[in-house]
Structures are given as structure tokens and as C-alpha cells.
Scaffold this motif. Structure first.
Motif, PDB file in Angstrom:
ATOM      1  N   ILE A   1      87.265 -35.666  77.672  1.00  0.00           N
ATOM      2  CA  ILE A   1      88.236 -36.193  76.696  1.00  0.00           C
ATOM      3  C   ILE A   1      88.210 -37.712  76.743  1.00  0.00           C
ATOM      4  CG2 ILE A   1      90.672 -36.285  76.049  1.00  0.00           C
ATOM      5  CD1 ILE A   1      90.970 -33.455  77.110  1.00  0.00           C
ATOM      6  N   ARG A   2      88.160 -38.250  77.958  1.00  0.00           N
ATOM      7  CA  ARG A   2      88.135 -39.709  78.087  1.00  0.00           C
ATOM      8  C   ARG A   2      86.889 -40.312  77.426  1.00  0.00           C
ATOM      9  NH1 ARG A   2      90.402 -43.980  80.524  1.00  0.00           N
ATOM     10  NH2 ARG A   2      88.909 -45.558  81.179  1.00  0.00           N
ATOM     11  N   ALA A   3      85.783 -39.601  77.519  1.00  0.00           N
ATOM     12  CA  ALA A   3      84.535 -40.119  76.939  1.00  0.00           C
ATOM     13  C   ALA A   3      84.606 -40.201  75.414  1.00  0.00           C
ATOM     14  CB  ALA A   3      83.363 -39.232  77.362  1.00  0.00           C
TER      15      ALA A   3
ATOM     16  N   VAL B   1      88.653 -30.357  70.916  1.00  0.00           N
ATOM     17  CA  VAL B   1      90.002 -30.345  70.336  1.00  0.00           C
ATOM     18  C   VAL B   1      90.982 -30.720  71.431  1.00  0.00           C
ATOM     19  CG1 VAL B   1      91.765 -28.943  69.196  1.00  0.00           C
ATOM     20  CG2 VAL B   1      89.344 -28.520  68.723  1.00  0.00           C
ATOM     21  N   HIS B   2      91.800 -31.722  71.165  1.00  0.00           N
ATOM     22  CA  HIS B   2      92.799 -32.120  72.172  1.00  0.00           C
ATOM     23  C   HIS B   2      93.951 -32.815  71.455  1.00  0.00           C
ATOM     24  CE1 HIS B   2      91.980 -36.524  72.196  1.00  0.00           C
ATOM     25  NE2 HIS B   2      90.832 -36.115  71.688  1.00  0.00           N
TER      26      HIS B   2
ATOM     27  N   ARG C   1      85.160 -34.025  66.836  1.00  0.00           N
ATOM     28  CA  ARG C   1      86.430 -34.081  67.571  1.00  0.00           C
ATOM     29  C   ARG C   1      87.594 -33.946  66.614  1.00  0.00           C
ATOM     30  NH1 ARG C   1      90.003 -38.212  69.947  1.00  0.00           N
ATOM     31  NH2 ARG C   1      89.066 -39.762  68.553  1.00  0.00           N
ATOM     32  N   ILE C   2      88.607 -33.196  67.074  1.00  0.00           N
ATOM     33  CA  ILE C   2      89.886 -33.089  66.369  1.00  0.00           C
ATOM     34  C   ILE C   2      90.968 -33.465  67.366  1.00  0.00           C
ATOM     35  CG2 ILE C   2      91.573 -31.483  65.379  1.00  0.00           C
ATOM     36  CD1 ILE C   2      89.369 -31.829  63.440  1.00  0.00           C
ATOM     37  N   GLU C   3      91.770 -34.472  67.016  1.00  0.00           N
ATOM     38  CA  GLU C   3      92.896 -34.850  67.870  1.00  0.00           C
ATOM     39  C   GLU C   3      94.179 -34.538  67.117  1.00  0.00           C
ATOM     40  OE1 GLU C   3      92.706 -38.751  69.654  1.00  0.00           O
ATOM     41  OE2 GLU C   3      94.901 -38.934  69.710  1.00  0.00           O
ATOM     42  N   VAL C   4      95.115 -33.874  67.792  1.00  0.00           N
ATOM     43  CA  VAL C   4      96.392 -33.540  67.167  1.00  0.00           C
ATOM     44  C   VAL C   4      97.408 -34.587  67.597  1.00  0.00           C
ATOM     45  CG1 VAL C   4      98.168 -31.766  66.918  1.00  0.00           C
ATOM     46  CG2 VAL C   4      95.779 -31.098  67.309  1.00  0.00           C
TER      47      VAL C   4
END
Lengths: 359, 448
Positions: free
Chosen positions: A42-44, B144-145, B288-291
Motif C-alpha cells: 500500500i505504501r508503494a 483496493v484500500h 488502484r482504487i482508494e476509498v
């Protein structure tokens, strides 16, 4: 493990622990699909920065440090002061001290600016940070360090007279820069073109209410038809022969505008040329060079003309490609093209010296 | 009428794909018999030795062509099929001078020659911000995060193996760049519908509703207000999408386009599909999907894709593509071959729903007739319309005006400029006018 291909096996092993954690989720509806993301992963990828600076990583960079990186990595396309219009619209220019006070760029309302620079439009400093960090320099994105990005933002804002020359931009004081952004009050969201919740419901916009209202009148809707604008002659000529952009059968044909279009130079079809031309495109050379015109660097036609008949031209230019440099064609440097293999560099130079033909 | 070639004139052979300057000059001088002459010349050319036979009929009938008198090519001679060599005029093209670098540019769809509502994948318009790559699907990941730990219970990573295992849906939708027709805000700038409206395409997309994936990660629907979508290309393009569209099930994480995988230029192996919303939000090469709970003001929602208003402020987060239509045949840069019957054909679409009706005018908007709407009529999808027209050889101005199922009527240039001025670049959905002159030449004009 069977669902991992060989190429991902190593990666899968490295995150074996996290994979086990995902097992906990496996009782969900789509059991066995996807796995937990590790914090390092996630950090990357999670590099975005919001207007409220959520996501901004601590760091710092001074105007002077930014200037150094700028000259080396950005000036070739955007000009020494961010004012160049050659590769992209200017980043800097068109804002005043008064705009910094009011937070509204006055020339946008007056409509007297010849160009709308990025700094005239952007309301949020986070946007500059986030974008430079993720996408610039164009041919080598994600190569900058966090501190270099701070420095570059500081340098650009100094060019726009938002920050003084001795300023060091940090995560702690970036809100001060935001408070001086020339167009920080220049956005409105009271429109009907946001498809989510309205501002009244905690979202954006007016809930989809359109700003124009036409009616479906069917007869005698007006008394006369005024033609407000016609196609300029140059625009027709600029778009090639329209006849060749239409089907050869049917109720219509394309107009033959070939008389107005410069005939394309006839070139012998050579597969080596096609391959070299692709190599140049793939290596980002064409971002800075036209085959027949200067972009940031000289046109390849100019290069070929300059070195015509010089026996050592090929080796000289191959060395120049690898080392980069400036001064032969002007003050703008070419960054070192370190990604090229020897064979590729020779191929490209041979191609350029032979006329950089597409075919 | 007798002195003009009637429908029989249509046996005019078409070895040439356009009218020569001499033909056009003939038409301009009012020599309407030019087509008959052209026919005679062409026939003579084809059947040179048997000039006399031309009088008996069409040499294409009287002398059998090689394809009728020989063995054709083998199956799979072209393992991935290609259009006929005679269709090569219909290609994606750049508008010269519009952009400065071919990697940061746009190539337009040749709407002037397409039928129905589906855009062939090879002709789908292209718009890249930092070039395109052909991504190895076995190395592609979707992450996804949340902006913080509260937004999704379990941040996850999906491989393409994973995505392709999930239950898919297939839906037909248009995609239009927010800057489509943007060159024309102030005045006529481009000659043909390819350049004026060609940042428009329509496909059947196959993929997984983003809602399904977010639920698989345990999204907190109460806190979630927006998602950020991000691409895997150099630009790592990002856009903020409202959660309501995701909840409606319309937003897809798509891999299929018209029955095959997405083309690399269109985001292979994964792209977001955001029906009704401008193309820039349909993030290609989606990684990437960020909520989160606030929009991100990314570069393409804070420096570009913002609409300058006459008060000097910009409208930000304008996303919906409002109801619009355009006549594709006959259209700018084309030449009507003859007086007589024509089928006027075009496309209509709305980012707010379905097309309810389309009206067509041939007199510059004084009188209108309802066009035939061809099915299927789908939400946020191109809709084809057709209408009969008998051209009497006199000047005409062709226009179409679409109405969607919210009752919104496509505006004229005058309506739009009164509110938005002429400098907003994006979201120009004005009624398009094509002027037809006596010679049959059609050209781009603006009527307020």
C-alpha cells in the motif's frame, strides 16, 4: 499456490505471510479470490496527496535545491522559468501580487491573458505536489525523491512570486504556501455536472440541475438563420485530403482537398527505418525531437544536415546520446539517454544521419 | 428532373474514391450532368476495348470480375481479421496542431463512416496523457484500500486471474472525452465530424461491478463518499468518482470490450467504466482504487478538465456528459453525389440516461421533424437515428437535436454561450450544423 504463474511465484513467496492473513477473509462470498494487501505494498502505491495534505509524506526542499533539479530534469521541456510553451502550455506566468492577495487571478475574468498557465488555474498546491511526484519528468516518471518534489514545488512557486527565494518548503509549512496560491478562490462547484450527491447532501454541485434550457420547438422556431462562423480555409488544408478519409462507395464521397495539402515526401519503404523510428518513439526521443522540426532539441533533419559527410559523426553522436549535454544546439541540455544499449544508440544515430525516414 | 441522373446514375462505378477537382469545378459551374460524364469516362476506362458494349450495360456486370472467376484466399490467411483494403480511409487520426507530442495527444474516431452504435475496437478513439504500453497481464495488479484503515476492513490485491474469476456483467455504454467538440467553442475550427465529435466511441464492456469488489474488501458504505481510481501508466492518471455511482452498480472494473480483451490503447488489461461520465474518469490500465471521504483535486480535475466561466472562475468536478447528438452522414467535408433521396443518419447520447427522441432540421433550425430512433435504446449508450430526406439541390443546413429521458433538450450555441461564454473548452454539447451548398459540398458552420 497453483493459481500463481511462475513469474509471480517469487513475489507470492515473499508475501506468504500476508497471504495467510487473507485466509481469514476467505469465508467471504468470493472465497479464494484476491489476497490481503501488505502495508509495504500500500505504501508503494498509495502516493496521492489531497488538498488537506492527507497523504503528504514529511520532507523538505528549498527553492535553491528545487532550481538545481529543475534545470537538470524539467527545464528542457518547460523552460528555465516554467514559462515555455513549446512542449506544453506554460506552467508559470500571468499571475500578479494582487492575485496572491485576493486568491483570484484577475486576468481570467478580464480574458486578456494570451495563455492560461497552470499556476493561473490551479487552486490547490497539493495538486502540483501530487502530480509532479507521480508523473514528472515525462520520460522518467516516479524517479524523483520526496525532498526533490518539495524543492520543485518551492521553485515553481518562487517563479510565480508566491514564495520568497530563501524559502524551504516542508510538510509543516505547506499550508502557508496554500494560503498564498494566486487562484485559491477561483473554483466553483455550483453546477449540475457532478453525478454524485449534491453539496446540500455533503457532496458537490447542485444535484444535476442543468444550466441551459432549450425547448423542442417544431415549426417556425425562428424567422432567419444566421451563420455565425464558417470553416477557416487553413483548417481544411491542415487536416489532410478529406477524400481519403471517407469510404469509396455510398451516398457521399469525401471532398478532394489534396490540392490544398502539401504532398507527402515519397520515401523508399525500408524495414530498418521503420524499426529505428519505432525505437526512437519507444525511447521517448520524439518527445524532444521532430524528424523535420525542432521541438526541444534539434529536428533530426537539422542534425543530419549538420553532420553530413563527417566520418566520425556516428561515434561522436553515440557518445553524446549516452552522456547527454548542451551547447551544440543551444543552452537546453539533452538528458543522458542511459537506457539505450550500445547497439540501439548506433542504430538510432545511423537512422538520424540517414534522414530519419519513417519507412 | 430528366436532365439529371436519377437512381440509375448510381451504377456509376466507383474505382475512384473521390471526385476530382475537375468534377467539383464542373459542379460549381452548375454543370449538373457531370456525373453522367464521369460515368461515361469511367465505363470507357474499364471496358476500354469494348467501348461499344458500354452502351449495352455496366461492364461490371457484362465482364465478370476476377473474384467471380477465380479461387479466393484460404481460411485463416489473416488469423486476426482486418477490414477490407477499400476501407483504409476510415482510420483514427490526429488533428494537426492540436497537441504538441504524439504521446500526450488524441486520435479521433472516424464517425463519418460508421454504422449502428458500436465502435469497432480498432477505431475507438485514443487519448493518452503519457503514452500507452502493452501491459503484461500476468504482472498487472489491482489494489483496493482506504484513505485510512476505517474505509475498508481488508485492503486487498487482485491479480487478473482473480478479477476474471468474479461474476461478470456486460453492458453497452458510450465514452466521450470531456473535451470533445472543445475546439469549436469560439468558432468553427475543424472540417469533419471525425475531428469535431470523434472523441466519442461506444462498446460493449465486460467486467465486474466495482461495488462487488469493494464489498469483497469490506467497504464501510457509511463513511465512503468518493473513490480515487489510478492507472498503471507513467502518468498514473487519477480521478475522483462519487460513491453513489459505484453503489448504483454502474461503475465497472472492465477487461472485455466487444467480445475480446480491451485493446492496449484502451487500457489493457483493466480499465474503469464510468457510464455517463467523461472519458478521463474511465481510468485506463487501472491499478488502484482508494476509498475516501473527500475528492482529491488531482491534476486532471484541478488544472485541466475544469471549465472556465465568464466570471473568471472555473467549474471544478464537471463530469456528466450532457445530452448531445450529431449527424454523421452527410457531414462536413463530404459531397452529395446527386439530388434526390438521402438517409440522414446520426448519433445521440446522454450521460443522464436514455435518448427519448431526436429531431432533425434541414433549414437551419426553423422547422424540425422527428427522426426514427433505431433500437436498442439503452441508458448512457449511443443511439442511432435516421430520417428520410429528398435533396432538391438547393442550399440546406442540417441539424439534429436530442432530448433525453430527463426532458433535457440539447442546447444551441447561443444557449451555451449565454451562460458559459466561449472559453470553457470542455463539455460543448451544442447542436451541430452542416451546411449543404448547390454543388453538394457539405461544410461545418455554426448557427447560434
Amino acid at each position: 499456490m497453483s493459481r500463481f504463474s511462475k513469474t509471480t511465484l517469487a513475489a507470492a513467496l515473499a508475501i506468504g505471510l500476508a497471504g495467510a492473513a487473507a485466509g481469514a477473509l476467505a469465508d467471504g462470498k468470493y472465497s479464494g479470490v484476491g489476497r490481503a494487501a501488505t502495508p509495504a505494498e500500500i505504501r508503494a502505491w498509495d502516493i496521492d496527496v489531497r488538498p488537506d495534505f492527507k497523504g503528504l509524506r514529511p520532507g523538505s526542499g528549498s527553492v535553491a535545491q528545487g532550481e538545481e533539479v529543475w534545470e537538470a530534469k524539467c527545464a528542457s521541456c518547460h523552460g528555465s522559468f516554467g514559462e515555455s510553451n513549446e512542449v506544453h502550455t506554460p506552467l508559470i506566468g500571468g499571475t500578479t501580487k494582487d492575485d496572491i492577495k485576493t486568491g483570484r487571478v484577475a486576468s481570467l475574468a478580464k480574458g486578456d491573458a494570451p495563455q492560461r498557465s497552470a499556476i493561473m488555474k490551479v487552486a490547490t498546491v497539493s495538486t502540483l505536489f501530487d502530480y509532479i511526484n507521480r508523473a514528472m519528468p515525462l520520460t522518467n516518471p516516479k524517479s524523483l525523491t520526496n525532498d526533490e518534489v518539495y524543492g520543485l514545488v518551492a521553485y515553481l512557486l518562487n517563479q510565480a512570486e508566491v514564495l520568497p527565494a530563501d524559502f524551504t518548503l516542508t510538510d509543516k509549512n505547506i499550508a502557508e504556501a496554500q494560503a498564498r496560491m494566486p487562484n485559491r478562490n477561483g473554483m466553483r462547484t455550483d453546477h449540475g455536472m457532478w453525478p454524485g450527491a449534491s453539496a446540500a447532501k455533503g457532496g458537490i454541485g447542485n444535484g444535476g440541475k442543468p444550466d441551459v434550457k432549450n425547448t423542442a420547438c417544431m415549426s417556425n422556431c425562428k424567422t432567419e438563420v444566421k451563420i455565425a462562423s464558417l470553416l477557416p480555409v487553413y483548417a481544411e488544408a491542415a487536416h489532410g485530403n478529406i477524400a481519403e478519409q471517407n469510404r469509396p462507395v455510398g451516398p457521399v464521397r469525401g471532398k478532394d482537398t489534396s490540392g490544398k495539402v502539401a504532398a507527402p515526401a515519397a520515401a523508399a519503404p525500408l524495414s530498418e527505418n521503420a524499426a529505428a523510428s519505432k525505437l526512437a518513439a519507444d525511447n521517448g526521443c520524439m518527445a524532444c525531437h521532430g524528424t523535420a522540426s525542432k521541438i526541444v532539441g534539434p529536428g533530426y533533419n537539422e542534425v543530419a544536415a549538420k553532420y553530413k559527410g563527417q566520418a566520425d559523426a556516428e561515434s561522436k553522436l553515440v557518445a553524446k546520446l549516452k552522456a547527454g549535454g548542451q551547447g551544440v544546439w543551444g543552452a537546453i541540455p539533452m538528458p543522458p539517454q542511459t537506457q539505450l544499449k550500445d547497439e540501439e544508440a548506433h542504430r538510432l544515430v545511423k537512422w538520424i544521419l540517414s534522414g530519419a525516414k519513417a519507412q | 428532373m430528366a436532365e439529371h441522373p436519377t437512381h440509375r446514375g448510381r451504377i456509376r462505378p466507383a474505382p475512384e474514391n473521390f471526385l476530382s477537382e475537375a468534377d467539383i469545378a464542373a459542379v460549381k459551374e452548375g454543370r449538373r450532368d457531370f456525373l453522367r460524364k464521369a460515368l461515361a469516362t469511367a465505363s470507357a476506362a474499364v471496358a476500354a476495348p469494348g467501348l461499344a458494349r458500354a452502351a449495352e450495360g455496366d461492364p461490371n456486370i457484362l465482364t465478370l470480375p476476377p473474384w467471380t472467376t477465380s479461387l479466393g484466399q484460404a481460411v485463416a490467411a489473416r488469423p486476426y481479421g482486418l477490414p477490407s483494403q477499400y476501407e483504409k480511409g476510415l482510420q483514427r487520426r490526429e488533428s494537426p496542431g492540436l497537441t504538441r507530442m504524439p504521446q500526450v495527444s488524441v486520435a479521433f474516431t472516424p464517425l463519418q463512416g460508421l454504422f449502428g452504435i458500436i465502435t469497432p475496437s480498432g477505431l475507438h478513439f485514443e487519448r493518452h496523457h503519457q503514452g500507452w504500453s502493452d501491459i503484461d497481464p500476468s504482472r498487472h495488479r489491482l489494489m483496493v484500500h482506504g484513505t485510512d484503515e476505517g474505509f475498508v476492513k481488508q485492503p486487498k490485491v487482485y491479480t487478473m486471474d482473480d478479477i476474471l474469476r468474479l461474476p461478470p456483467v456486460s453492458r453497452m455504454h458510450f465514452i466521450e472525452c470531456g473535451a470533445n467538440t472543445g475546439m469549436e467553442w469560439g468558432n468553427v475550427a475543424v472540417p469533419t465530424v471525425q475531428y469535431s465529435h470523434g472523441m466519442l466511441s461506444c462498446s460493449e464492456f465486460t467486467g465486474v461491478p466495482l461495488r462487488v469488489i469493494l464489498e469483497d474488501c469490506g467497504v464501510d458504505w457509511k463513511r465512503a463518499k468518493y473513490v480515487l481510481a489510478e492507472g498503471a501508466d507513467g502518468s498514473s492518471m487519477t480521478r475522483s468518482i462519487p460513491i453513489e455511482l459505484v453503489q448504483s452498480d454502474e461503475v465497472l472494473v472492465a477487461y472485455g470490450q466487444n467480445g475480446e480483451m480491451l485493446r492496449p490503447e484502451n487500457g489493457y488489461p483493466l480499465r474503469l467504466v464510468v457510464p455517463g461520465v467523461q472519458g478521463v474518469s474511465w481510468v485506463k490500465w487501472l491499478r488502484r482504487i482508494e476509498v475516501g471521504d473527500k475528492p482529491w483535486a488531482t491534476k486532471d480535475e484541478a488544472i485541466h478538465y475544469i471549465d472556465l466561466m465568464p466570471d473568471g472562475r472555473h467549474r471544478q468536478y464537471t463530469s456528466t456528459q450532457e445530452c448531445k447528438s450529431v449527424i454523421t452522414t452527410p457531414s462536413g467535408g463530404q459531397l452529395l453525389l446527386d439530388k434526390g433521396f438521402y438517409n440522414i443518419s446520426g448519433l445521440a447520447w446522454s450521460g443522464r440516461g436514455k435518448i427519448k427522441r431526436v429531431d432533425v432540421s434541414t433549414d437551419g433550425g426553423i422547422n424540425w421533424r422527428p427522426a426514427r430512433i433505431e433500437g436498442p435504446v439503452l441508458s448512457k449508450c449511443l443511439t442511432r437515428f435516421n430520417i428520410d430526406w429528398v435533396w432538391d439541390g438547393k442550399p440546406a443546413i442540417l441539424q439534429s437535436r436530442a432530448v433525453d429521458d430527463t426532458g433535457y433538450v440539447q442546447p444551441a450555441y447561443g444557449h451555451l454561450r449565454a451562460v458559459r461564454g466561449t472559453k470553457s473548452i470542455y463539455h460543448n454539447n451544442a447542436i451541430q450544423s452542416w451546411k449543404v451548398v448547390e454543388s453538394g459540398e457539405v461544410s461545418n458552420v455554426q448557427v447560434l
